[in-house]
Design an enzyme around this catalytic site. Sequence first.
Site, short mmCIF file in Angstrom:
data_model
loop_
_atom_site.label_atom_id
_atom_site.label_comp_id
_atom_site.label_asym_id
_atom_site.label_seq_id
_atom_site.Cartn_x
_atom_site.Cartn_y
_atom_site.Cartn_z
N ARG A 31 26.14 23.09 10.40
CA ARG A 31 26.20 22.63 9.01
C ARG A 31 25.01 21.71 8.78
O ARG A 31 24.81 20.74 9.50
CB ARG A 31 27.51 21.87 8.77
CG ARG A 31 27.58 21.14 7.43
CD ARG A 31 27.60 22.08 6.25
NE ARG A 31 27.49 21.36 4.97
CZ ARG A 31 27.17 21.94 3.81
NH1 ARG A 31 26.91 23.24 3.77
NH2 ARG A 31 27.09 21.25 2.71
N CYS A 36 25.69 12.60 0.50
CA CYS A 36 26.19 12.37 -0.86
C CYS A 36 27.18 11.22 -0.76
O CYS A 36 28.32 11.43 -0.36
CB CYS A 36 26.85 13.63 -1.41
SG CYS A 36 27.67 13.37 -3.00
N CYS A 47 31.89 16.48 -7.43
CA CYS A 47 31.07 17.50 -6.75
C CYS A 47 31.87 18.09 -5.59
O CYS A 47 32.99 17.68 -5.33
CB CYS A 47 29.75 16.90 -6.27
SG CYS A 47 29.94 15.61 -5.05
N CYS A 49 30.65 18.21 -2.40
CA CYS A 49 30.06 17.77 -1.13
C CYS A 49 31.13 17.35 -0.12
O CYS A 49 31.08 17.76 1.05
CB CYS A 49 29.09 16.62 -1.36
SG CYS A 49 27.85 16.98 -2.60
N GLY A 75 21.08 12.65 -3.43
CA GLY A 75 20.68 13.04 -4.79
C GLY A 75 19.66 14.16 -4.79
O GLY A 75 18.68 14.12 -5.53
N ARG A 76 19.90 15.19 -3.95
CA ARG A 76 18.97 16.31 -3.79
C ARG A 76 17.55 15.80 -3.52
O ARG A 76 16.56 16.28 -4.09
CB ARG A 76 19.01 17.24 -5.02
CG ARG A 76 20.37 17.91 -5.22
CD ARG A 76 20.29 19.08 -6.17
NE ARG A 76 19.95 18.68 -7.52
CZ ARG A 76 20.83 18.37 -8.47
NH1 ARG A 76 22.13 18.41 -8.20
NH2 ARG A 76 20.43 18.03 -9.67
N ASP A 109 15.47 19.91 -7.53
CA ASP A 109 15.86 19.76 -6.12
C ASP A 109 14.61 19.48 -5.28
O ASP A 109 13.71 20.31 -5.23
CB ASP A 109 16.55 21.06 -5.65
CG ASP A 109 17.34 20.89 -4.37
OD1 ASP A 109 17.04 19.92 -3.62
OD2 ASP A 109 18.24 21.70 -4.11
N ARG A 111 14.81 18.73 -2.01
CA ARG A 111 15.14 18.79 -0.58
C ARG A 111 14.28 19.80 0.18
O ARG A 111 13.87 20.82 -0.36
CB ARG A 111 16.62 19.15 -0.40
CG ARG A 111 17.54 18.03 -0.80
CD ARG A 111 18.96 18.45 -0.68
NE ARG A 111 19.26 19.60 -1.52
CZ ARG A 111 20.35 20.32 -1.43
NH1 ARG A 111 21.25 20.04 -0.51
NH2 ARG A 111 20.55 21.32 -2.25
N THR A 133 27.16 27.51 4.94
CA THR A 133 26.48 27.16 3.69
C THR A 133 26.72 28.18 2.60
O THR A 133 27.05 29.34 2.88
CB THR A 133 24.96 27.01 3.92
OG1 THR A 133 24.36 26.42 2.77
CG2 THR A 133 24.30 28.35 4.18
N LYS A 138 18.73 27.23 2.40
CA LYS A 138 18.91 26.83 3.80
C LYS A 138 18.80 28.04 4.73
O LYS A 138 18.19 27.97 5.79
CB LYS A 138 20.26 26.13 3.99
CG LYS A 138 20.35 24.79 3.26
CD LYS A 138 21.72 24.15 3.44
CE LYS A 138 21.84 22.88 2.60
NZ LYS A 138 23.21 22.34 2.63
ZN LIG Z 1 27.97 15.35 -4.03
#
Ligand SMILES: [Zn+2]
Length: 256
Positions: A31, A36, A47, A49, A75-76, A109, A111, A133, A138
Amino acid sequence: MRVRVHSIPGRDGGHALIFGDIERVTAPLVRIHSRCLYGDALQSDDCDCGPELDQAMDMIQRADAGVLLYLEQEGRGAGLEVKAEGLRVAQNEGHDTYSAYVALGHQPDYREFDTATRFLAENLGLRSVRLLTNNQDKVDALQIGDIAVTRVPLITEPRSRRAREYMEVKRTHRGHLLPPMSFHRIGRLADPVFLTLAVTVTAAAIYWAPRPLAVAAFILMVAIVQAWHPARTSVRLRLRAWRRKLTQRPQATPSR
Ligand SMILES: [Zn+2]
């Protein structure tokens, strides 16, 4: 379970928790989770998460081994303050959380998963993983890093209307491999009911209708099930993984 902890340096780094003996598993569960604070620590209903992390940890525990990469990409990747600002704009001005970022002059985003991918490949010597995911980015990052990926979907129940809308935006705007929200509205019961109905209608059509109509009914049913069923994406990815396997040289046994 034995747990080993490593820090992953870098802007898109964080920590790795290695549960159990992943060395004994051909393709361990992995994972990659971006921090978050609201969802993971405060159990926010807004959300998915928190539920995603919970489900991933349950699956790793059931498998007796696995890896959690917990990345400091709050926050991405924009940080907690931008995320809070984004939520305020989203709630007051009717934006979704992605377009709120854009309205604030940010990318939707930020990330990156390069450091995480390198950690899996170089530090843990993994060449094949089962990735927990719904995020195609990813999957792509790991595959570009020469790690074979079998995606394991994380299907969580949205805990509120806002979470449902958030997940729907992830699916429609960001290409996350989530079932349509009608799936959650109708509930889990609908899945076997729908499939039974599809098989029954098709069988009846084949028995009663003229041949071209029966074929058309069958194709229509397959199309509906394909479009609607939450497993559809994993079928597509599995086909892609087979294609990769056929076109690539066999992977060497990973050395650790
Ligand atoms: Zn979240």
